[in-house]
Design a protein around this motif. Structure first.
Motif, PDB file in Angstrom:
ATOM      1  N   GLN A  78       1.033  -1.672  -0.092  1.00  0.00           N
ATOM      2  CA  GLN A  78      -0.253   0.189   0.032  1.00  0.00           C
ATOM      3  C   GLN A  78       0.792   1.361  -0.077  1.00  0.00           C
ATOM      4  OE1 GLN A  78      -2.505  -0.204   3.178  1.00  0.00           O
ATOM      5  NE2 GLN A  78      -4.241   1.746   1.342  1.00  0.00           N
ATOM      6  N   ASN A  79       0.744   1.861  -1.023  1.00  0.00           N
ATOM      7  CA  ASN A  79       1.052   3.445  -1.153  1.00  0.00           C
ATOM      8  C   ASN A  79       0.483   4.608  -0.053  1.00  0.00           C
ATOM      9  OD1 ASN A  79       2.802   5.265  -2.392  1.00  0.00           O
ATOM     10  ND2 ASN A  79       1.141   5.937  -3.305  1.00  0.00           N
ATOM     11  N   PHE A  80       1.507   5.247   0.635  1.00  0.00           N
ATOM     12  CA  PHE A  80       0.998   6.813   1.290  1.00  0.00           C
ATOM     13  C   PHE A  80       1.571   7.428   1.391  1.00  0.00           C
ATOM     14  CE2 PHE A  80      -0.058   2.692   4.264  1.00  0.00           C
ATOM     15  CZ  PHE A  80      -1.307   3.321   4.033  1.00  0.00           C
ATOM     16  N   TYR A  81       2.717   7.797  -0.055  1.00  0.00           N
ATOM     17  CA  TYR A  81       3.807   8.890  -0.425  1.00  0.00           C
ATOM     18  C   TYR A  81       2.327   9.542  -1.108  1.00  0.00           C
ATOM     19  CZ  TYR A  81       7.230  11.034  -1.894  1.00  0.00           C
ATOM     20  OH  TYR A  81       8.124  12.408  -2.962  1.00  0.00           O
ATOM     21  N   SER A  82       2.463  10.792  -0.544  1.00  0.00           N
ATOM     22  CA  SER A  82       1.595  11.870  -1.264  1.00  0.00           C
ATOM     23  C   SER A  82       2.276  12.929  -1.844  1.00  0.00           C
ATOM     24  CB  SER A  82       1.586  12.918   0.463  1.00  0.00           C
ATOM     25  OG  SER A  82       0.728  14.087  -0.136  1.00  0.00           O
ATOM     26  N   ALA A  83       2.342  12.870  -2.775  1.00  0.00           N
ATOM     27  CA  ALA A  83       3.380  13.597  -3.939  1.00  0.00           C
ATOM     28  C   ALA A  83       2.122  14.493  -4.513  1.00  0.00           C
ATOM     29  CB  ALA A  83       3.335  12.398  -5.153  1.00  0.00           C
ATOM     30  N   LEU A  84       4.002  15.201  -4.704  1.00  0.00           N
ATOM     31  CA  LEU A  84       3.659  17.075  -4.930  1.00  0.00           C
ATOM     32  C   LEU A  84       4.017  17.213  -6.523  1.00  0.00           C
ATOM     33  CD1 LEU A  84       5.639  19.444  -2.032  1.00  0.00           C
ATOM     34  CD2 LEU A  84       2.931  18.290  -2.079  1.00  0.00           C
ATOM     35  N   GLU A  85       4.409  15.443  -7.174  1.00  0.00           N
ATOM     36  CA  GLU A  85       4.898  15.904  -9.047  1.00  0.00           C
ATOM     37  C   GLU A  85       4.965  14.611  -8.855  1.00  0.00           C
ATOM     38  OE1 GLU A  85       7.632  18.100  -9.780  1.00  0.00           O
ATOM     39  OE2 GLU A  85       9.013  17.269  -8.970  1.00  0.00           O
ATOM     40  N   PRO A  86       4.795  14.045 -10.051  1.00  0.00           N
ATOM     41  CA  PRO A  86       4.843  13.159 -10.490  1.00  0.00           C
ATOM     42  C   PRO A  86       6.414  11.954 -10.150  1.00  0.00           C
ATOM     43  CG  PRO A  86       3.569  13.267 -12.306  1.00  0.00           C
ATOM     44  CD  PRO A  86       3.838  15.210 -10.878  1.00  0.00           C
ATOM     45  N   ARG A  87       6.133  11.026  -9.560  1.00  0.00           N
ATOM     46  CA  ARG A  87       6.952  10.295  -9.179  1.00  0.00           C
ATOM     47  C   ARG A  87       7.620   9.335  -8.867  1.00  0.00           C
ATOM     48  NH1 ARG A  87      11.247  12.841  -5.183  1.00  0.00           N
ATOM     49  NH2 ARG A  87      12.912  11.148  -3.966  1.00  0.00           N
ATOM     50  N   GLU A  88       8.537   8.649  -9.298  1.00  0.00           N
ATOM     51  CA  GLU A  88       9.121   6.789  -9.861  1.00  0.00           C
ATOM     52  C   GLU A  88       8.971   6.546  -7.982  1.00  0.00           C
ATOM     53  OE1 GLU A  88      10.415   4.285 -12.950  1.00  0.00           O
ATOM     54  OE2 GLU A  88      12.652   5.739 -11.572  1.00  0.00           O
ATOM     55  N   GLN A  89       9.221   5.213  -7.296  1.00  0.00           N
ATOM     56  CA  GLN A  89       8.662   4.737  -6.682  1.00  0.00           C
ATOM     57  C   GLN A  89      10.004   3.420  -6.486  1.00  0.00           C
ATOM     58  OE1 GLN A  89       8.852   8.169  -4.632  1.00  0.00           O
ATOM     59  NE2 GLN A  89       8.130   6.831  -3.050  1.00  0.00           N
ATOM     60  N   GLN A  90      10.065   3.080  -5.241  1.00  0.00           N
ATOM     61  CA  GLN A  90      11.411   1.649  -5.714  1.00  0.00           C
ATOM     62  C   GLN A  90      10.597   0.670  -4.271  1.00  0.00           C
ATOM     63  OE1 GLN A  90      13.426   0.320  -8.321  1.00  0.00           O
ATOM     64  NE2 GLN A  90      13.361  -1.589  -6.641  1.00  0.00           N
ATOM     65  N   VAL A  91      10.035  -0.318  -4.796  1.00  0.00           N
ATOM     66  CA  VAL A  91       8.905  -1.258  -3.989  1.00  0.00           C
ATOM     67  C   VAL A  91      11.244  -1.938  -3.707  1.00  0.00           C
ATOM     68  CG1 VAL A  91       7.931  -3.435  -3.325  1.00  0.00           C
ATOM     69  CG2 VAL A  91       7.382  -1.029  -4.335  1.00  0.00           C
ATOM     70  N   PRO A  92      11.369  -2.493  -2.891  1.00  0.00           N
ATOM     71  CA  PRO A  92      12.739  -3.350  -2.015  1.00  0.00           C
ATOM     72  C   PRO A  92      11.972  -4.459  -2.826  1.00  0.00           C
ATOM     73  CG  PRO A  92      12.039  -2.238  -0.222  1.00  0.00           C
ATOM     74  CD  PRO A  92      11.005  -1.839  -1.266  1.00  0.00           C
ATOM     75  N   PRO A  93      13.382  -5.168  -3.166  1.00  0.00           N
ATOM     76  CA  PRO A  93      13.418  -6.558  -2.981  1.00  0.00           C
ATOM     77  C   PRO A  93      13.134  -7.585  -1.570  1.00  0.00           C
ATOM     78  CG  PRO A  93      15.152  -6.006  -3.677  1.00  0.00           C
ATOM     79  CD  PRO A  93      14.712  -4.433  -3.459  1.00  0.00           C
ATOM     80  N   SER A  94      12.773  -8.943  -1.551  1.00  0.00           N
ATOM     81  CA  SER A  94      13.088  -9.552  -0.711  1.00  0.00           C
ATOM     82  C   SER A  94      13.586 -10.973  -0.630  1.00  0.00           C
ATOM     83  CB  SER A  94      10.616  -9.728  -0.353  1.00  0.00           C
ATOM     84  OG  SER A  94      10.813  -8.813   0.369  1.00  0.00           O
TER      85      SER A  94
END
Length: 267
Positions: A78-94
């Motif tokens: 679940q994403n909780f990042y409140s972006a001010l502009e479009p932004r690429e996020q990285q989900v880490p490996p496990s």
């Protein structure tokens, strides 16, 4: 032979058939589902626990099921990042382990999260709520009522002070008993008696002696109910001043208060 030993070491296996969420079009609060099929059975103890992975990312749930040729693992992020502009996020490996002890990395993925509303979107007048209707209240009637109430209070206080012979009316010559009652309230009889005689003299208009008490009561009949007390007062005064007869005990302050009460009710 060293190269053969290195080949035989257990190496991390590569996951197969990874189905990642789409890489764009995600907003604050969205849930991203990742499905991975791995060869072989998975050690359940090695699976990551649902937790807050980062301040903006939670692993909400992880489940597995056996499928032909391996195990299917489903991870819900679940994403909780409140972006001010479009932004690429990285989900880490496990990293997990298979039942045979082989280490295996579940790959991460990238996605683009966007702001719900552009922060620099222009505001227009039509977005404002209209002003609520209001009516002006004229304070003049309330002020007039307040002034009238204040004047009535002042007039009432002055009338009460005049009736009770309080300051600034306490020295009125028409109220000798009221003044005497205040003065002798806490005095002994020896000092209170002359003050009360002086008040009787003022009320009578000249020196009042016991022989003329009936004339005083005839001229001021409103004091007649206290005739017996006044006769006792003059008899006690004669005994105190001239030694004529026995001096009977008498409550001079109370007699002064009773005379003052009749005086206030009369005038």
């Amino acid at each position: 032979m060293k190269w053969l030993a290195l080949i035989l070491l257990p190496l991390p296996a590569m996951a197969q058939q990874v189905q990642n969420p789409r890489p764009y079009g995600w907003w604050l609060g969205d849930e991203l589902v990742q499905t991975i099929r791995v060869p072989g059975a998975v050690d359940p103890a090695s699976l990551p626990r649902p937790r807050a992975v980062d301040y903006w990312l939670d692993l909400r749930d992880i489940s597995r099921r056996d499928v032909p040729g391996g195990t299917e693992i489903t991870l819900r992020w679940q994403n909780f990042y409140s972006a001010l502009e479009p932004r690429e996020q990285q989900v880490p490996p496990s990293r997990i382990r298979l039942s045979d002890g082989t280490a295996l990395d579940l790959p991460g993925f990238r996605f683009v999260t966007s702001p719900i509303r552009p922060i620099l979107a222009p505001s227009t007048v039509d977005q404002l709520q209209p002003d609520p209707p209001f009516h002006l209240i004229d304070p003049t009637p309330a002020r007039l009522r307040l002034a009238a109430a204040v004047l009535a209070l002042i007039a009432g206080a002055l009338a009460l002070a005049w009736h009770q012979a309080w300051f600034p009316f306490r020295r009125r010559p028409a109220r000798p008993f009221a003044r005497a009652a205040r003065q002798i309230a806490r005095l002994p009889d020896a000092q209170a008696r002359p003050l009360l005689h002086h008040a009787l003299d003022q009320s009578f208009g000249r020196v009042l002696i016991g022989a003329e008490l009936d004339r005083f009561l005839t001229a001021a009949p409103h004091f007649a109910p206290l005739g017996a007390q006044l006769r006792g007062f003059f008899a006690a005064s004669d005994a105190a001043y001239f030694g004529a007869g026995a001096q009977a005990p008498q409550d001079i302050p109370r007699l002064a208060r009773d005379l003052a009460a009749i005086e206030r009710g009369r005038r």
